[in-house]
Motif scaffolding. Sequence first.
Motif, mmCIF file in Angstrom:
data_model
loop_
_atom_site.group_PDB
_atom_site.id
_atom_site.type_symbol
_atom_site.label_atom_id
_atom_site.label_comp_id
_atom_site.label_asym_id
_atom_site.label_seq_id
_atom_site.Cartn_x
_atom_site.Cartn_y
_atom_site.Cartn_z
ATOM 1 N N LEU A 225 0.789 -1.280 -0.036
ATOM 2 C CA LEU A 225 -0.099 -0.167 0.214
ATOM 3 C C LEU A 225 0.766 0.911 -0.449
ATOM 4 O O LEU A 225 0.107 2.067 -0.635
ATOM 5 C CB LEU A 225 -0.555 0.120 1.246
ATOM 6 C CG LEU A 225 -1.881 -0.899 1.373
ATOM 7 C CD1 LEU A 225 -2.712 -1.096 2.119
ATOM 8 C CD2 LEU A 225 -3.158 -0.333 0.269
ATOM 9 N N PRO B 170 -9.591 4.539 -0.347
ATOM 10 C CA PRO B 170 -10.318 5.395 1.772
ATOM 11 C C PRO B 170 -9.200 6.858 1.053
ATOM 12 O O PRO B 170 -7.925 6.969 0.770
ATOM 13 C CB PRO B 170 -8.824 4.418 1.945
ATOM 14 C CG PRO B 170 -8.386 3.726 1.370
ATOM 15 C CD PRO B 170 -8.297 3.970 0.099
ATOM 16 N N SER C 254 -8.837 9.695 4.624
ATOM 17 C CA SER C 254 -8.742 9.833 6.148
ATOM 18 C C SER C 254 -9.806 10.898 6.611
ATOM 19 O O SER C 254 -9.604 10.987 8.084
ATOM 20 C CB SER C 254 -7.639 10.518 6.165
ATOM 21 O OG SER C 254 -7.347 12.458 5.650
ATOM 22 N N LEU D 211 -9.920 1.536 3.954
ATOM 23 C CA LEU D 211 -8.943 0.785 4.069
ATOM 24 C C LEU D 211 -9.165 -0.179 3.758
ATOM 25 O O LEU D 211 -9.028 -0.898 3.308
ATOM 26 C CB LEU D 211 -7.389 1.349 4.534
ATOM 27 C CG LEU D 211 -5.960 0.651 3.750
ATOM 28 C CD1 LEU D 211 -5.994 0.308 2.184
ATOM 29 C CD2 LEU D 211 -5.506 0.887 4.845
ATOM 30 N N VAL E 240 -7.592 -2.009 -4.467
ATOM 31 C CA VAL E 240 -6.951 -0.323 -3.552
ATOM 32 C C VAL E 240 -6.004 -0.234 -3.450
ATOM 33 O O VAL E 240 -4.815 -0.293 -3.600
ATOM 34 C CB VAL E 240 -7.347 -1.019 -2.366
ATOM 35 C CG1 VAL E 240 -7.311 -0.074 -0.797
ATOM 36 C CG2 VAL E 240 -8.634 -2.261 -1.973
ATOM 37 N N ASN F 117 -3.463 3.294 -0.935
ATOM 38 C CA ASN F 117 -2.869 4.089 0.191
ATOM 39 C C ASN F 117 -4.824 4.919 0.393
ATOM 40 O O ASN F 117 -5.362 5.217 -0.448
ATOM 41 C CB ASN F 117 -1.911 4.802 -0.181
ATOM 42 C CG ASN F 117 -1.439 4.986 1.305
ATOM 43 O OD1 ASN F 117 -2.070 4.283 2.943
ATOM 44 N ND2 ASN F 117 0.053 5.512 1.514
ATOM 45 N N ILE F 118 -4.653 5.280 1.737
ATOM 46 C CA ILE F 118 -5.492 6.569 2.079
ATOM 47 C C ILE F 118 -5.097 7.449 1.475
ATOM 48 O O ILE F 118 -3.588 7.885 1.683
ATOM 49 C CB ILE F 118 -5.296 6.734 3.921
ATOM 50 C CG1 ILE F 118 -5.817 5.360 4.361
ATOM 51 C CG2 ILE F 118 -6.152 7.769 4.120
ATOM 52 C CD1 ILE F 118 -5.614 4.915 5.571
ATOM 53 N N GLY G 130 -0.649 7.981 5.130
ATOM 54 C CA GLY G 130 -1.676 7.089 5.433
ATOM 55 C C GLY G 130 -1.570 5.947 5.785
ATOM 56 O O GLY G 130 -0.940 5.488 7.049
ATOM 57 N N ALA G 131 -1.310 4.630 5.377
ATOM 58 C CA ALA G 131 -1.078 3.365 6.040
ATOM 59 C C ALA G 131 0.832 3.090 6.558
ATOM 60 O O ALA G 131 0.731 2.396 6.711
ATOM 61 C CB ALA G 131 -1.912 2.131 4.990
#
Lengths: 247, 247, 247, 247, 247, 247, 247, 247
Positions: free
Chosen positions: B220, C201, C203, C216, C228, C230-231, E207-208
């Motif tokens: 990710l 996704p 935040s 996420l 998918v 990363n955020i 993010g992640a």
Amino acid sequence: MTDDKIRKLLEHVSHGDTTVEEAYEKLKDLPFEDLSHTKIDHHRVLRKGLQEVIFGEGKSISQITDIVRAMREKDLDILVTRVSKEAGNELNVLFPSGTYNTDARCFYIKEDLSIKGKGSILIMSAGTSDIPVAEEAYIASMFFGNKTERLYDVGVAGIHRLFQHLDLIKEARVIIVVAGMEGALPSVVGGMVGIPVIGVPTSIGYGASFGGLTALLAMLNSCSTISVFNIDNGFGAAYFATLINRL
Amino acid sequence: MTDDKIRKLLEHVSHGDTTVEEAYEKLKDLPFEDLSHTKIDHHRVLRKGLQEVIFGEGKSISQITDIVRAMREKDLDILVTRVSKEAGNELNVLFPSGTYNTDARCFYIKEDLSIKGKGSILIMSAGTSDIPVAEEAYIASMFFGNKTERLYDVGVAGIHRLFQHLDLIKEARVIIVVAGMEGALPSVVGGMVGIPVIGVPTSIGYGASFGGLTALLAMLNSCSTISVFNIDNGFGAAYFATLINRL
Amino acid sequence: MTDDKIRKLLEHVSHGDTTVEEAYEKLKDLPFEDLSHTKIDHHRVLRKGLQEVIFGEGKSISQITDIVRAMREKDLDILVTRVSKEAGNELNVLFPSGTYNTDARCFYIKEDLSIKGKGSILIMSAGTSDIPVAEEAYIASMFFGNKTERLYDVGVAGIHRLFQHLDLIKEARVIIVVAGMEGALPSVVGGMVGIPVIGVPTSIGYGASFGGLTALLAMLNSCSTISVFNIDNGFGAAYFATLINRL
Amino acid sequence: MTDDKIRKLLEHVSHGDTTVEEAYEKLKDLPFEDLSHTKIDHHRVLRKGLQEVIFGEGKSISQITDIVRAMREKDLDILVTRVSKEAGNELNVLFPSGTYNTDARCFYIKEDLSIKGKGSILIMSAGTSDIPVAEEAYIASMFFGNKTERLYDVGVAGIHRLFQHLDLIKEARVIIVVAGMEGALPSVVGGMVGIPVIGVPTSIGYGASFGGLTALLAMLNSCSTISVFNIDNGFGAAYFATLINRL
Amino acid sequence: MTDDKIRKLLEHVSHGDTTVEEAYEKLKDLPFEDLSHTKIDHHRVLRKGLQEVIFGEGKSISQITDIVRAMREKDLDILVTRVSKEAGNELNVLFPSGTYNTDARCFYIKEDLSIKGKGSILIMSAGTSDIPVAEEAYIASMFFGNKTERLYDVGVAGIHRLFQHLDLIKEARVIIVVAGMEGALPSVVGGMVGIPVIGVPTSIGYGASFGGLTALLAMLNSCSTISVFNIDNGFGAAYFATLINRL
Amino acid sequence: MTDDKIRKLLEHVSHGDTTVEEAYEKLKDLPFEDLSHTKIDHHRVLRKGLQEVIFGEGKSISQITDIVRAMREKDLDILVTRVSKEAGNELNVLFPSGTYNTDARCFYIKEDLSIKGKGSILIMSAGTSDIPVAEEAYIASMFFGNKTERLYDVGVAGIHRLFQHLDLIKEARVIIVVAGMEGALPSVVGGMVGIPVIGVPTSIGYGASFGGLTALLAMLNSCSTISVFNIDNGFGAAYFATLINRL
Amino acid sequence: MTDDKIRKLLEHVSHGDTTVEEAYEKLKDLPFEDLSHTKIDHHRVLRKGLQEVIFGEGKSISQITDIVRAMREKDLDILVTRVSKEAGNELNVLFPSGTYNTDARCFYIKEDLSIKGKGSILIMSAGTSDIPVAEEAYIASMFFGNKTERLYDVGVAGIHRLFQHLDLIKEARVIIVVAGMEGALPSVVGGMVGIPVIGVPTSIGYGASFGGLTALLAMLNSCSTISVFNIDNGFGAAYFATLINRL
Amino acid sequence: MTDDKIRKLLEHVSHGDTTVEEAYEKLKDLPFEDLSHTKIDHHRVLRKGLQEVIFGEGKSISQITDIVRAMREKDLDILVTRVSKEAGNELNVLFPSGTYNTDARCFYIKEDLSIKGKGSILIMSAGTSDIPVAEEAYIASMFFGNKTERLYDVGVAGIHRLFQHLDLIKEARVIIVVAGMEGALPSVVGGMVGIPVIGVPTSIGYGASFGGLTALLAMLNSCSTISVFNIDNGFGAAYFATLINRL
């Protein structure tokens, strides 16, 4: 497209006032347009009452002001949650009929004072630091027309304070219990009554409270049977309690 | 209810063969029934090709056998994923035209051998322990009619092995990279090519790999731009690659 | 060192113009120098189109200004992401041919208006708060030469709004779905269409949304098959969608 | 000690039939004994109906058998949750009037078939794998005397299936939505109706579902307003829905 | 108390210059006082070289200034890490013989320019954003008297850049690899060389990446065998590399 | 392709024995094939010594047996880690010259008894439960030709035991410290010596040890400067210590 | 209602001075009112001594000032914890008899200087950065009337410093050990003494210290037997040590 | 080396019976050998009483049997914790004077029945499932010679049960409260008494209890001031309570 409109359209087809192809074109978009109008009408009646609620976080003062002004022109009651003190003060000046509650960080104008729910909703808080979340629940519950009571600072570290107010607890139809830190109060209350108890964890605490995660987990694992909302979600709990109270 | 049926119904109304009220009753449930039939037909064409896939986990051998038998009676190709060795052996005996792949834990019967996608899908794995997930992706990709290549055990700890197979990498239309432990291979591959790279983390590892979480997070956060699937979800990646390859 | 250069060198050796030792020295570093020039050329063509993208976060206004000026001298289009409002305003003044998008926090100069992908990319957002990430994806998708559509504020809490726009959804070649909070929209969209759906996704949320972690995780566990990112990585999703759209 | 008993005791004191010291001794333990008898009687009425529920996990077959036998001697209805298949089969033999539900892992004897709640409770499940938890909720809801409906396998990846059953959804007084993986169904249902929706995450999933944590977080962050229970806690949701349905 | 002092004390006892009781009193505290003086002298030699390092975080400018001044009066070299820009500028003015490195956030005065380690330490960074941590390692490595090289911005998304500098990599005796985001570079480097590779994850990412946790976990799970330090701990890695380089 | 081969090829071109095109074809694949042969030779020398190590986890007894037999035919020493007791017993019977260590779960055949490192490696363990991981490190260190010492059960809860063995600690060139639970021992040892200390957390513990996570985090945050390996990775630490010891 | 009052009431009933109904009304609320007065009196005695402690976090300067003023009017000693420097300075001016401790962030007025506990409480800190939490414990311990000693900066990285102060350690009746980073000091101290050791993790550290989580987990997993408090909870540990010291 | 021995050695030096060099050699190892003998004697007295406790987990039946037999030969009392039922039964047969407690999973032989602590230790449990951990604490507390009481199944969901046993609670000198799920009971008890309360979270629960993590976090965040032990660590709490009770 409402049911009446569909019937009328079919009558026009039946009478030859509309061709099959014209009717088909109008019906083509029916499934999705129709969804909000016809099928879930019970919901719409309720949503109508609630749609004036604005989530203020992330909105500028002028954005909020515009929304409130637009709704006031239609004479609609309105509740704005998560309003900063600055925005609240400005709204107070611009809309003198409204009220800004500093603790709850809510601004509301409420002219319809009728009571709509069948019983009363009791809002409890474990500590004084949990009061902002409890007050958000209180304002929202009141705004939705519920008789609403408050019982604050009755956390489990001084359990005798809780028992001094058993009458209030016994009289409620739904109870919202707001607690941070170890989040134990909803378990105790849930074990005392035979009505729905809703737990709202708060982000109050430090260290291993992890922004409310501890209180959230504690409520989810309650040996009493309580239902749980997101951390600091006083509004959500009040909305849900309103749905129950109107049944 | 298909468009043709709606048109016919309207014609019946137009001709007086159906009353307005009868037509209304038939149309009332249109929105939702219709949804799957009319509106999203492109989807259905594809789903038709995929609906024979069964997720075997949690199903008993006899449940799986019943499903396979029912589909074979309609002469449908079928893929069952997450099949235990015991179930696989029994399926092999009962359906001799099928194949059970021990690594991939998949059983499939595939008689339609036509190639449907436009290019080839390359399945890469970082280590030999990641092969089961890679093989699940491989079987699924093949089953969906893609030309599919494999390139296993080319992890970043021996990066020269990766470069010995640049031709294979350059020829692919979509690449699925399966990796456990630190999950670094998709980043390296993603930096080498100008086509979609899909990362699939595996649960291979121990200690701080946390059942694949580390590989998942690494993908990710890739500085190359790769898309990511759930841990061990070889099938999902193959399905997604198929969607791309058929465009 | 390109293939032509290698051939020329060999010819020089063949003709005696270069000694074996001289040639050996030049070839010694071939493996790695060569890598970027020869082997992965398809990638370079694409990267060429994308290399003008600057990640603005952590760079000072003057650093960004210097980069933009340098690239403008070569008449290159340029996109800078994660630009603060202050920097954006200054860039607007210095480079009047450019545009700063406040929501997306992107600054770009785009003179090549040709469409390069084969279909259109649809950017959807669940809530209005998710729009900044959606707009980053939108700007990037446009910048890379894709026909790009937008469909915002169609989250699952009012699922009928989603269905009112089925046409837009059906016409896309790739769909990027941006959602915070419970991150459910990509699952619903992924179940409706037979084309690649990419989840991003955000935040957005509070309490147990843990800065986008909940959204996420929800997307990674989707029962629809979506890929998918990363955020908050709207740019990454647009880059990936571009790779698909150019296939 | 009930109120009547206190009054009688005081009368005895008043009439000289009991000395002050004797009365004092009896009253000394009043606070705590009294608590369960007098003050929270509304609760007791309900608890009476529920106290026959046994949490079977961690109990041996003979322990469960003893409890069931003891309660049957008082002719009490009984529900045992989390009962293994082995224990269930044995209970079936020993108590032929009872029923063991393999999916729900519940054993119950229910002779009082009266309906006690005011409306019906609808139990929904997203996938077939979620059915065990949904069935636990179903059995418990029925056991508590609620009219209970079921609607299974209507997850968001095939949203049209959900809409085919709008009537059932519209008729419920409370809805329990059971979902694993990304846990999105409660959000969609919560956005469609104006009655209380209760989400129950399940441990169904793999990889980044983390034993139900993803579904749990998703429900807590729902943009619809739903209340949430612990992972796999079908019983708790049914108990809570019963409290609402009896209001 | 050093060995010499103990011997002298015993001689005094032997000669009657000190009574047994006096000697006993002096020896009583020997175990712990002695620990740092006698037993672990090899360590002390090294620590002597390192004890002038001050961790600046959380210290006020005047506190840092006082420490530096005190050490300069003894003509000691000094390194202060984690120094804010403000403090750094002030130190630059007060101690013109010193240097403040803005990237590394380090201030140092180094007059002893002798090389103490046996080989060279190579500091690599994956991205430009990782340079502050890499520079902290660089400054510290230099300060401890190591021949130190740098190789920055050679992350795995453009793996060819890495290979262009194989000579530098091959010449090092110890390599420190600094990387944020997916933290993959140390794995690649660790697979290329036969010398100790030390990974330092950075908090770079969003993010992640969870503040560097992803890079940390990736390095701990490396399929190459690398040793790992805490997030952003460039100094620690340089200290450890120095210990190796002095062997 | 080795350097010699390249030179020869160029000579053939120079002499006209090979055409330019033929040479070009042979050189085309040079970069990647060459990588492992020429450029990273120092590494290969070491890897040669280590490549006989097999990670036994997930391999069947017959797979392990085949590998061992194949290597023995070339008279190579071999180490297999993570071997179950069953497999170990069988290997003991089949290869009488080998040894299976039950604690370390390692099987090895070692005929080359020469010492290769410059000093000794000390393996320490905090508790008796940590011995299996310590023994894996011990066996691997010995297998790689290091003089290796052991010091077990000297955890911080009885710190005096540690001090009774200062000589052993002072004599080591590299120290590996294995510890579970709170993982404090490496910090204490790291503060006592001036040589590289390597921490290996173990999965020993219960409750909030989370399978070794606590020990891992503790070591990463050590106020002494130690380098850290993955949970239970005794082999990795020994490999890394070997690299240091051979410098 | 105290026991005496109950007896008197019963006598009034016995003498006919009070009717049964009047007595019943007075007794009705007995259970809960009584709880705080009669049953837990031992507790109240202690709480009386401690109830003047105010948690300052989240309170405005004027709120704190009001509370302090109110208590001073009753001549009560007072301790306010978590007071900002600004508030502290203002309190210093308004209440010259009080003291604001900048490190501990505590303000207190203490006129009762009597020693109440039986032995001394020793407060230890591992590093200088942990001193604020240690000082909070120190101030609170002193405020509660305990003889209190301090031993700071004796962390495990320089274990010999710890041993230089064994006398202080041996003389304590309870020891509070404050440590951040890897949190190892309480384990070492707990292994050295036979009295209660209380660990307080601090939020000091960076990267994988996760705001004190690492130190917290380490203490919970200590192989010595220590009890643990929340991160940074110096006050709680002092309160608990006071309870022990007063036994 | 005890103090007496040091004095004697010095006298020998003083008298010329021992040379300075001989004495120096003997003193050289003094610091660490001495540590356990002289300096921490108070601790040793206690440890002597406790050193017969064996942690049975991970030990084979024959290992445990050997240890028990060896200690019995010295007539020492012994406690073995975490003993499987199989081992327990065997120990019962081999050592008829001992007792195996199935719930606590402890085997002990206790012939010294003297009471050593000053007051009584009360062990409370929230639910019946928490009893095994509570019993481990009970057995250990008894074994260490404390007067020990038990109060089980008094969790917060039925808070009135707790109040029925106030006498027991008031009489204790130290209270250990064992609770799983939401872990709320220690908070309630801690708020009721003025003596040390020790919380022991258990791994009882499911779903979001995460193996006891929820109960652990709840106790650490208690608004009452309680000290906390690791999940399921009944023994540790009893040991700590013993230290307090002996003060």
